[in-house]
Every structure is written in C-alpha cells, then in structure tokens.
Design an enzyme around this catalytic site. Structure first.
Site, mmCIF file in Angstrom:
data_model
loop_
_atom_site.group_PDB
_atom_site.id
_atom_site.type_symbol
_atom_site.label_atom_id
_atom_site.label_comp_id
_atom_site.label_asym_id
_atom_site.label_seq_id
_atom_site.Cartn_x
_atom_site.Cartn_y
_atom_site.Cartn_z
ATOM 1 N N CYS A 1 61.482 83.221 -11.362
ATOM 2 C CA CYS A 1 61.346 83.026 -12.733
ATOM 3 C C CYS A 1 62.631 82.322 -13.630
ATOM 4 O O CYS A 1 63.598 82.700 -12.790
ATOM 5 C CB CYS A 1 61.008 84.860 -13.557
ATOM 6 S SG CYS A 1 59.951 85.595 -12.445
ATOM 7 N N ASP A 2 62.624 81.930 -15.268
ATOM 8 C CA ASP A 2 63.880 81.814 -15.767
ATOM 9 C C ASP A 2 62.886 81.448 -17.383
ATOM 10 O O ASP A 2 62.075 80.641 -17.514
ATOM 11 C CB ASP A 2 63.959 80.343 -15.273
ATOM 12 C CG ASP A 2 65.048 80.058 -16.143
ATOM 13 O OD1 ASP A 2 66.754 80.894 -15.499
ATOM 14 O OD2 ASP A 2 65.518 79.386 -16.837
ATOM 15 N N SER A 3 64.015 81.757 -17.871
ATOM 16 C CA SER A 3 63.154 82.353 -18.993
ATOM 17 C C SER A 3 64.666 82.056 -20.095
ATOM 18 O O SER A 3 65.723 81.377 -20.245
ATOM 19 C CB SER A 3 63.498 83.517 -20.049
ATOM 20 O OG SER A 3 61.839 83.770 -18.948
ATOM 21 N N GLY B 1 59.645 79.937 -17.648
ATOM 22 C CA GLY B 1 59.277 79.157 -16.727
ATOM 23 C C GLY B 1 58.732 79.823 -14.949
ATOM 24 O O GLY B 1 60.093 80.726 -14.389
#
Length: 209
Positions: A75-77, A112
C-alpha cells in the site's frame, strides 16, 4: 493461504483485522523518496502505484522462499492538496505548514495497492490499482492544531491527518471510500484479489467467542 501485509501501518493492520483477516506483517524498507525521484513528472495515480509496487516487490524478494501459498498486499497513500502530492510530514514544522494549506479546503487522498499472488514460492499473478477519495477539512483553532501536532499522530501519516484517530475531529466530510482514507481501500483490495484469483472470504477468520 496466508495474507502478507507489506506495511508497518497500525491503522491498515487494524482495518484488515476488523474486516476478518489475520495478516502477517512484513515491512518493505524501500526508499520511497528515491523511487519518487526516479519517476519523471508522474501523475498522482502513477506515483502511488509505483510506490506500492516497489514495496510489494521488496517483500516478495525477502520472503518468497518461505511462502508456499500466499498473497502479498502492498500500500501507499498520498494527499493531493493544491496540486501538490504530499506524504508523511515527519516533523511538526512540516505538518503545521500542511495544515495551513489544508484548513478549510479539500484534497484528494490517493491510495495505491499492489497485490502479488505467490504459489510454491513463485510469483504467479499480480494486479495493481488506485482509489481517490476527496477529503473536506475543517478549521482547527491554533490551540487545537498545536495540541494535535504535539500528539505526534500527524507526523507519520499521509497528509498529516487521520480519519480514525485524533485527526477525525478536523475532517468535515469525505466523498468516496472511507477505508481508503484510513490507508487501505477495502473495495479496491477486494477487486485486486479477484484479479489474481482469490476471494476475500478465503481469508476470513472465524470470530472469537
């Protein structure tokens, strides 16, 4: 089948547990700044997808030999505010500047995810995607903002705020997926799992008595 969460975020782990999963956690340790710098003028969705994919790939490289049947979720934000993509502020000074831009305004929290299917230690399928949710911020008073910065919470979260913690007091509303703002989009992960041939119910754990 094991689910491996490639993130050290307590909020993501808690969200998955509340949604019926019991994931293992393996932190990727990738240099996010270096990955972002390697991209040439990326679109917001391209940036978070690249970061999530890099984390998933790093974790796969680290643990693939120990996995016979598993799915890795990375995950990435980041927050798009005023046309600028911002991640974790790291310091109170940066977080204070972020909130000066955010207060009374709206931004898009872009998350993402990258999913890797592992069978017998080999990568067999993968999928990636993004979720965009609009966040409307309130106007914390000077006293409230300084207390929030002193709590340390906003320093290590994307956009310098949370929805499920102290920062929730300063969020007026959202348009889109609330789980994405917490850090992991449940609807997106469900779709990506389906793309690699897995159902969310495969990971549901029985409730404890």
């Amino acid at each position: 089948m094991r689910l491996v969460l490639a993130s050290q975020s307590p909020a993501r782990l808690a969200l998955l547990r509340a949604a019926g999963f019991d994931p293992s956690v393996v932190v990727s340790g990738v240099d996010e700044d270096a990955i972002a710098a390697s991209l040439t003028d990326p679109e917001p969705e391209e940036l978070v997808t690249a970061l999530a994919s890099a984390k998933g790939n790093a974790v796969f490289t680290e643990v693939a030999g120990a996995l016979s049947d598993a799915v890795i979720v990375a995950c990435d934000s980041m927050l798009n505010i005023g046309g600028e993509m911002v991640g974790k502020p790291g310091t109170p000074e940066v977080a204070r500047r972020r909130w000066a831009a955010m207060a009374g305004n709206s931004g898009d929290l872009i998350t993402g995810h990258a999913v890797i299917r592992v069978e017998n230690g080999h990568r067999t399928k993968e999928a990636a995607g993004t979720q965009r949710t609009t966040v409307h911020f309130g106007h914390p008073s000077d006293e409230e903002l300084e207390a929030y910065l002193a709590s340390g919470e906003p320093l290590q979260v994307a956009g310098a705020f949370t929805l499920d913690g102290l920062g929730g007091w300063f969020v007026e509303g959202i348009e889109g997926d609330p789980s994405s703002v917490i850090g992991l989009s449940l609807p997106l992960v469900r779709r990506l799992l389906a793309e690699v041939g897995v159902s969310v119910v495969d990971f549901w754990t029985p409730p404890t008595s």
